[in-house]
Design a protein around this motif. Structure first.
Motif, PDB file in Angstrom:
ATOM      1  N   HIS A 222      10.433  -7.492  -0.631  1.00 28.62           N
ATOM      2  CA  HIS A 222      11.041  -6.969   0.541  1.00 28.62           C
ATOM      3  C   HIS A 222      10.847  -5.379   0.283  1.00 28.62           C
ATOM      4  O   HIS A 222      10.513  -4.575   1.340  1.00 28.62           O
ATOM      5  CB  HIS A 222      12.601  -7.090   0.549  1.00 28.62           C
ATOM      6  N   PHE A 223      11.005  -4.726  -0.675  1.00 28.12           N
ATOM      7  CA  PHE A 223      11.042  -3.243  -0.734  1.00 28.12           C
ATOM      8  C   PHE A 223       9.637  -2.799  -1.086  1.00 28.12           C
ATOM      9  O   PHE A 223       9.353  -1.570  -0.625  1.00 28.12           O
ATOM     10  CB  PHE A 223      11.891  -2.795  -1.929  1.00 28.12           C
ATOM     11  N   PHE A 224       8.734  -3.655  -1.418  1.00 25.44           N
ATOM     12  CA  PHE A 224       7.390  -3.333  -1.819  1.00 25.44           C
ATOM     13  C   PHE A 224       6.360  -4.296  -1.262  1.00 25.44           C
ATOM     14  O   PHE A 224       5.698  -5.152  -1.965  1.00 25.44           O
ATOM     15  CB  PHE A 224       7.083  -2.999  -3.180  1.00 25.44           C
ATOM     16  N   PRO A 225       6.354  -4.344   0.330  1.00 22.84           N
ATOM     17  CA  PRO A 225       5.470  -5.209   0.860  1.00 22.84           C
ATOM     18  C   PRO A 225       3.940  -5.188   0.235  1.00 22.84           C
ATOM     19  O   PRO A 225       3.436  -6.110   0.386  1.00 22.84           O
ATOM     20  CB  PRO A 225       5.430  -4.863   2.083  1.00 22.84           C
ATOM     21  N   GLY A 226       3.762  -4.149  -0.332  1.00 26.42           N
ATOM     22  CA  GLY A 226       2.180  -3.818  -0.872  1.00 26.42           C
ATOM     23  C   GLY A 226       1.940  -4.669  -2.151  1.00 26.42           C
ATOM     24  O   GLY A 226       0.952  -4.579  -2.705  1.00 26.42           O
ATOM     25  N   GLY A 227       3.061  -5.331  -2.691  1.00 27.03           N
ATOM     26  CA  GLY A 227       2.855  -5.936  -3.788  1.00 27.03           C
ATOM     27  C   GLY A 227       2.922  -5.325  -4.968  1.00 27.03           C
ATOM     28  O   GLY A 227       3.376  -4.109  -5.014  1.00 27.03           O
ATOM     29  N   LYS A 228       2.217  -5.610  -6.017  1.00 35.06           N
ATOM     30  CA  LYS A 228       2.304  -5.139  -7.421  1.00 35.06           C
ATOM     31  C   LYS A 228       1.656  -3.662  -7.237  1.00 35.06           C
ATOM     32  O   LYS A 228       2.122  -2.765  -8.021  1.00 35.06           O
ATOM     33  CB  LYS A 228       1.476  -5.983  -8.280  1.00 35.06           C
ATOM     34  N   GLN A 229       0.464  -3.733  -6.338  1.00 36.01           N
ATOM     35  CA  GLN A 229      -0.209  -2.343  -6.424  1.00 36.01           C
ATOM     36  C   GLN A 229       0.834  -1.134  -5.791  1.00 36.01           C
ATOM     37  O   GLN A 229       0.811  -0.169  -6.384  1.00 36.01           O
ATOM     38  CB  GLN A 229      -1.309  -2.597  -5.402  1.00 36.01           C
TER      39      GLN A 229
END
Lengths: 207, 207
Positions: free
Chosen positions: A55-62
Motif C-alpha cells: 500500500h505504501f510502496f506500490p513500486g514493490g521491493k525496489q
DNA sequence: CTACCGGTAGAACGTTCATTCCAGTCTGTG
DNA sequence: CACAGACTGGAATGAACGTTCTACCGGTAG
C-alpha cells in the motif's frame, strides 16, 4: 489527513506504519543485503501487514529499497554533522567520527555496517533507481565534508578532493573493520585522514 | 590422476570443469552478490551440469562462495604484486594500482567491483566460513602492502598501519567509484595515498 | 569381456520468494 | 446514521530457489 506524531517521542512504537516499514527495511537490508531480505520478513519485523507494504510502496521491493537507502543516507549524514559540530578542528572531528563508527559496529557485534553499501551493492546492476539513490547518498556525504573543510580554510579544489578521499576511506575502513571483526582499520584510517587534512591545512602538497 | 592442463592456454574452455565453475561463481557473485546469484545460473554460465557443482562442492552454495572469495583474493593479490613490481617507488605503485582498478571498472561498465566485498557482504552474518575467507583476503592484501612499505624503509609499526589504510582506502574508493559510475574517487584516493606514504618515508608524523 | 568409478543429465522435492486480490475493519466526514 | 477512503488480514499464484535423487555415460583396470 496524513500527518501524525511529527516529532513525537521515539519508542519505535506508536509511530506511523510507513515509518516502521522503512526502518525495518533499512535495518534488515543493512545486515542482509537487498536479495537476502524478504518483504515478508520486513513486514513481520515492522509489525505491519504485508498488504500495507504494498500500500505504501506500490513500486514493490525496489521502491522500498530506495527509501531504505535514503533513510541510511540521512542517518549517516546526521552522524557526520554531529561529529563536525562537536569539534572545532575538522581533523579532530574525523577522528571522532571513526570512533563513533567503530563503537556502533562493535555494539552490533559487527553486523551493522554502512546502511547504504550492502543494500545497494547487489542490486546495482539491475535497478538504476537504487544505484542512483546510493550515488546521491555518497555525493551528499562528500558535500558535507567538503563544506566543513572549506570552513577550515582549505582551498576549494583541494577541499573537494579531500572530501572524496575522506568518504572513500571511511567507507572502506568500516567495511574492513566489519569483515575482520576488529576496529583497528577504522581507528587507523581516522589517524591517517587527520594527518592528511592537517597536511593540506598548513601548506600545499608535493607529489 | 587428477592433474590437467596445469598451465595451458586460457581460452576459458578446455579447462577443467571445477575451474570453470569457480570462475563463473566468482564473476557472478562479484556482480550480483551471494543471494543474488543462483546455483543453476552458475552451472549454466560455466557450461557445467548442476550435479557437477554439487559433485565438486558437496558443501553447496556456501562452500562454493568460499572458493569464489579465495579466487578473488588471489586475483587482486596478483594485481597488487604486479603494480608493486612495475615501480620502484611504492607511492608510484599505488597510483598505478588505482589507475588499473579504474580501468577495469570502466571496462566492465562499472559492474566488476571488488570480487570479495559483494560476495561476502550479504552472507557475513549467516556463514562464518564466508566471513573468515573474506577476512583472510583483506589480511593477505594488507600483508603484501606492508612488506612493500617495509622494503621502502618505512618503520615496522608505521608500515603496518599504513598498509591497513591503503587497503581500506582502495576498497572504499573502488566502491565509491562503482556507485557513482565515475573514476574520480579512485584516482583522487591514489594521489592522497601516495602523499601519505611519502610523508612517512621522509619523516615522522605529527598529530 | 566385465566391473567399476568419476563425472553428467535431468527430473523431482519442498520451500520460499514477490506480487496480487478481495473481503474486511477502522476513521473521520456529511 | 450512512458513506467514503485509507488501511489491514489472509489466502492464492506462479516462478525461482537450494538440494537430492536416480539413471546414465565414457573410460580405465582387472
Amino acid at each position: 489527513m496524513e500527518s501524525r506524531a511529527d516529532q513525537g517521542p521515539d519508542p519505535d512504537d506508536n509511530v506511523g506504519t510507513r515509518e516502521r516499514i522503512v526502518r525495518a527495511a533499512s535495518r534488515l537490508m543493512q545486515r542482509q543485503g537487498y536479495d537476502g531480505t524478504g518483504i515478508k520478513q520486513i513486514s513481520r519485523e515492522a509489525g505491519a501487514a504485508l498488504a500495507s507494504v504494498y500500500h505504501f510502496f506500490p513500486g514493490g521491493k525496489q521502491e522500498l529499497a530506495v527509501a531504505a537507502i535514503q533513510r541510511g543516507d540521512e542517518e549517516f549524514a546526521h552522524e557526520l554533522r554531529a561529529a563536525f559540530e562537536s569539534e572545532d578542528d575538522p581533523a579532530e572531528a574525523i577522528l571522532v567520527c571513526t570512533r563513533n563508527l567503530a563503537e556502533g559496529l562493535r555494539a552490533s557485534d559487527w553486523a551493522d555496517g554502512c546502511p547504504v553499501t550492502s543494500t545497494a551493492l547487489g542490486a546495482m546492476g539491475r535497478a538504476q533507481d537504487i544505484q542512483q539513490a546510493a550515488a546521491e547518498a555518497f555525493a551528499h556525504w562528500q558535500r558535507l565534508v567538503r563544506e566543513r573543510l572549506l570552513g577550515a580554510g582549505i582551498a576549494e579544489e583541494e577541499a573537494r578532493d579531500l572530501a572524496h578521499t575522506v568518504i572513500s576511506t571511511l567507507e572502506g575502513a568500516e567495511l574492513a573493520a566489519q569483515v575482520a571483526r576488529d576496529d583497528t582499520p577504522l581507528l587507523t584510517a581516522g589517524r591517517h585522514l587527520a594527518q592528511l587534512v592537517n597536511l593540506y591545512r598548513r601548506g600545499g602538497a608535493d607529489s
